[in-house]
Motif scaffolding. Structure first.
Motif, mmCIF file in Angstrom:
data_model
loop_
_atom_site.group_PDB
_atom_site.id
_atom_site.type_symbol
_atom_site.label_atom_id
_atom_site.label_comp_id
_atom_site.label_asym_id
_atom_site.label_seq_id
_atom_site.Cartn_x
_atom_site.Cartn_y
_atom_site.Cartn_z
ATOM 1 N N ALA A 14 0.830 -1.201 0.000
ATOM 2 C CA ALA A 14 0.000 0.000 0.000
ATOM 3 C C ALA A 14 0.870 1.260 0.000
ATOM 4 N N LYS A 15 0.956 1.897 -1.161
ATOM 5 C CA LYS A 15 1.758 3.104 -1.360
ATOM 6 C C LYS A 15 3.157 2.953 -0.751
ATOM 7 N N PRO A 16 3.926 1.989 -1.233
ATOM 8 C CA PRO A 16 5.297 1.829 -0.719
ATOM 9 C C PRO A 16 6.135 3.051 -1.066
ATOM 10 N N TYR A 17 6.831 3.587 -0.072
ATOM 11 C CA TYR A 17 7.458 4.901 -0.205
ATOM 12 C C TYR A 17 8.973 4.859 -0.196
ATOM 13 N N TRP A 18 9.552 3.727 0.183
ATOM 14 C CA TRP A 18 11.010 3.643 0.282
ATOM 15 C C TRP A 18 11.417 2.179 0.236
ATOM 16 N N SER A 44 8.776 0.494 3.033
ATOM 17 C CA SER A 44 7.816 1.128 3.938
ATOM 18 C C SER A 44 6.490 1.273 3.208
ATOM 19 N N GLU A 45 5.438 0.709 3.776
ATOM 20 C CA GLU A 45 4.101 0.835 3.192
ATOM 21 C C GLU A 45 3.392 2.001 3.867
ATOM 22 N N ARG A 86 3.004 0.026 7.836
ATOM 23 C CA ARG A 86 3.791 -1.161 8.139
ATOM 24 C C ARG A 86 5.020 -1.172 7.246
ATOM 25 N N VAL A 87 5.992 -1.996 7.608
ATOM 26 C CA VAL A 87 7.132 -2.265 6.726
ATOM 27 C C VAL A 87 7.075 -3.735 6.347
ATOM 28 N N THR A 88 7.508 -4.009 5.126
ATOM 29 C CA THR A 88 7.431 -5.361 4.587
ATOM 30 C C THR A 88 8.789 -5.780 4.054
ATOM 31 N N ALA A 89 9.209 -6.980 4.406
ATOM 32 C CA ALA A 89 10.477 -7.540 3.942
ATOM 33 C C ALA A 89 10.216 -8.488 2.787
#
Length: 416
Positions: A354-358, A371-372, A377-380
Motif C-alpha cells: 500500500a503506497k510503498p514509499y522507500w 515502507s508501506e 507497516r514495513v514489509t520484507a
C-alpha cells in the motif's frame, strides 16, 4: 564556477573505479562495537515518531522514539512568524497531503547513543539522545523545509537537503555544527556519499506540488539536475542534466527529475527513478549516458491522471542487494514492490503493498525492506525469491527506513 571538462569526468570515474572489487555494504555506518546492536529506524512522518525494529529475522519492533519532544516550542515560533506560518501551512497542505511532515530522514551516530533526524515542517535537523529522548542539538536549515539526508561512510557527517533554499548543509553528526554547504538545483532531494567518501551526489526534483503535470508543461518544474561535489571542499565537480541524456535516447517526454537512486557495488552504474515514470534507468558514470531503461507494469487500478499522483511520484524507492544482482523497486502509486534481476532487467513477482514509499536493505543483505505508507507497516521481501517474507506494523505514514545502531540492551528512551 568553471565548466565541467572531460578531465573532471575522468577523475570522477577513476575515483569511483577504486571500489570496483568491493561488495556493497548493507549499512552506511562503519562496523559497530560489540556493545551495540544493529537495527532499522523507521520514520513515521505524520506521527512524529521513529520506530526501531530488528534489522533481520522477524523485524519486530524494539522501541519507539518521539522525534518532536519540542513540538510546542517549535509551534509557538511558527505561529509568531507570519512567513514561517505560511510555509508551514503550505507544507501541510502540499507535500504533507494534509498532515505535518515531522520526520523525513534519520541516522544514528557511530557510538549508537543518538539519532539525527530531519524534520521538514520544522525546517531543521535535531540530534536526539536515545537514552533519554532529549534533544542534544538543533540545526535550523536555510529556508523553510528540510528533507532527505545522507551519512558519510565513516559516520561523522550528515548531508541534509534544504528544499526551499536550494542548498545542502553538511553537519558534524556529533555537534550539529555546519562543516560545509553547497548550492543545488531546484528543490534538492536525495543525497548519496560515494563509498570512498570523496564525493556527494545530490538530486534536485524541482516543483512537485503544482498541477502542471502534462509532459508538455515539464519545463515549468524548474532546474532539475544532479550536482556532484567534492566532499572535502564542497566545491562543485560536475552537473548532470538528465534532460539531455533522456533526449538522446528518444525520451523527451519523460521527466528529468531524478528521484531515489542507488549505485551498483562498484559505483560504475547509477540506477534512478524519475517523476511520473513506472520504472527506472541505468546510467553509466564513465560514459556519462543512460544505457538501459526498465519499464515496469502499471496497476490497472491506478488513475492515469498525473495530478493525483503524490508529489509527482509514480515509483519512489530503490535498493540493491549487496552482491549487485537484484534491484528492489517501490512502485508507489501502483501499490506494489518487486525485485528486478539487474542482468536481465526481468522483474519478479509483484508484491502487493500500500503506497510503498522507500526501499532499503536488511542488515544481513537478504531482504529488501519497503515502507508501506498507506498501510502503516514495513514489509520484507526476499531478494532471492522476490516473495514477501513478513510485514510488521509501525506508526502513521512510514517513509524513510535506515540501518543504524543502538545500545545492545536498548528498548526505548527512559521515562521522564
Amino acid at each position: 564556477m568553471p565548466a565541467f571538462t572531460t578531465r573532471h569526468l575522468g577523475a570522477v570515474a577513476a575515483a569511483l573505479a577504486l571500489t570496483l572489487a568491493a561488495p556493497a555494504a548493507a549499512s552506511a555506518a562503519p562496523d559497530a562495537p560489540a556493545d551495540l546492536r544493529e537495527v532499522m529506524f523507521v520514520g513515521n512522518n505524520w506521527d512524529g515518531t521513529a520506530d526501531v525494529i530488528r534489522s533481520t529475522g522477524d523485524f519486530a519492533r524494539i522501541g519507539r522514539i518521539d522525534v518532536v519532544p519540542d513540538r510546542a516550542e517549535r509551534m509557538a515560533e511558527i505561529n509568531a512568524d507570519p512567513i514561517r506560518w505560511i510555509y508551514f501551512q503550505a507544507i501541510r497542505n502540499g507535500v504533507g497531503e494534509g498532515h505535518d511532515q515531522l520526520v523525513d530522514d534519520m541516522y544514528s551516530t557511530p557510538d549508537g547513543t543518538s539519532v539525527v533526524v530531519s524534520r521538514p515542517s520544522f525546517a531543521d535537523v535535531v540530534s536526539i539522545d536515545l537514552a533519554t529522548g532529549d534533544i542534544e542539538w538543533r540545526f535550523p536549515v536555510s529556508g523553510y523545509r528540510s528533507d532527505h539526508m545522507a551519512v558519510s561512510p565513516d559516520g561523522t557527517r550528515v548531508a541534509v537537503s534544504a528544499s526551499t533554499s536550494n542548498t545542502v548543509h553538511v553537519l558534524d553528526i556529533e555537534t550539529g555544527e555546519q562543516v560545509g554547504s553547497f548550492a543545488t538545483g531546484d528543490k534538492p532531494h536525495e543525497n548519496i556519499f560515494t563509498r570512498d567518501g570523496k564525493y556527494i551526489w545530490n538530486m534536485s526534483i524541482g516543483e512537485v506540488n503544482t498541477a502542471l503535470d502534462a509532459p508538455w508543461l515539464d519545463w515549468t518544474k524548474g532546474d532539475r539536475r544532479i550536482t556532484i561535489v567534492d566532499a572535502r571542499t564542497y566545491e562543485r565537480v560536475k552537473v548532470v542534466d538528465m534532460r539531455e541524456r533522456l533526449d538522446a535516447i528518444g525520451l523527451g517526454d519523460h521527466s528529468d527529475a531524478v528521484r531515489p537512486a542507488v549505485f551498483s557495488p562498484d559505483e560504475s552504474k547509477l540506477y534512478f527513478q524519475v517523476s511520473f515514470f513506472n520504472g527506472f534507468f541505468e546510467y553509466d558514470v564513465a560514459t556519462d549516458r543512460i544505457t538501459r531503461t526498465k519499464t515496469l507494469p502499471k496497476n490497472p487500478a491506478t488513475s492515469e491522471d498525473r495530478t493525483t499522483w503524490v508529489n509527482d511520484s509514480r515509483h519512489h524507492g530503490l535498493s540493491m542487494s549487496p552482491d549487485g544482482a537484484k534491484i528492489c523497486v517501490a512502485g508507489t502509486m501502483d501499490d506494489y514492490a518487486t525485485v528486478v534481476d539487474r542482468d536481465t532487467l526481468q522483474e519478479g513477482p509483484l508484491v502487493s503493498a500500500a503506497k510503498p514509499y522507500w526501499a532499503t536493505v536488511s542488515g544481513d543483505g537478504r531482504h529488501c525492506v519497503v515502507s508501506e505508507s498507506g498501510a502503516d507497516r514495513v514489509t520484507a521481501i526476499d531478494f532471492a525469491t522476490g516473495e514477501k517474507s513478513v510485514s510488521v506494523p509501525v506508526g502513521d505514514h512510514p517513509q524513510r527506513v535506515r540501518i543504524g545502531h543502538v545500545a545492545a540492551d536498548w528498548t526505548g528512551p527512559s521515562a521522564r
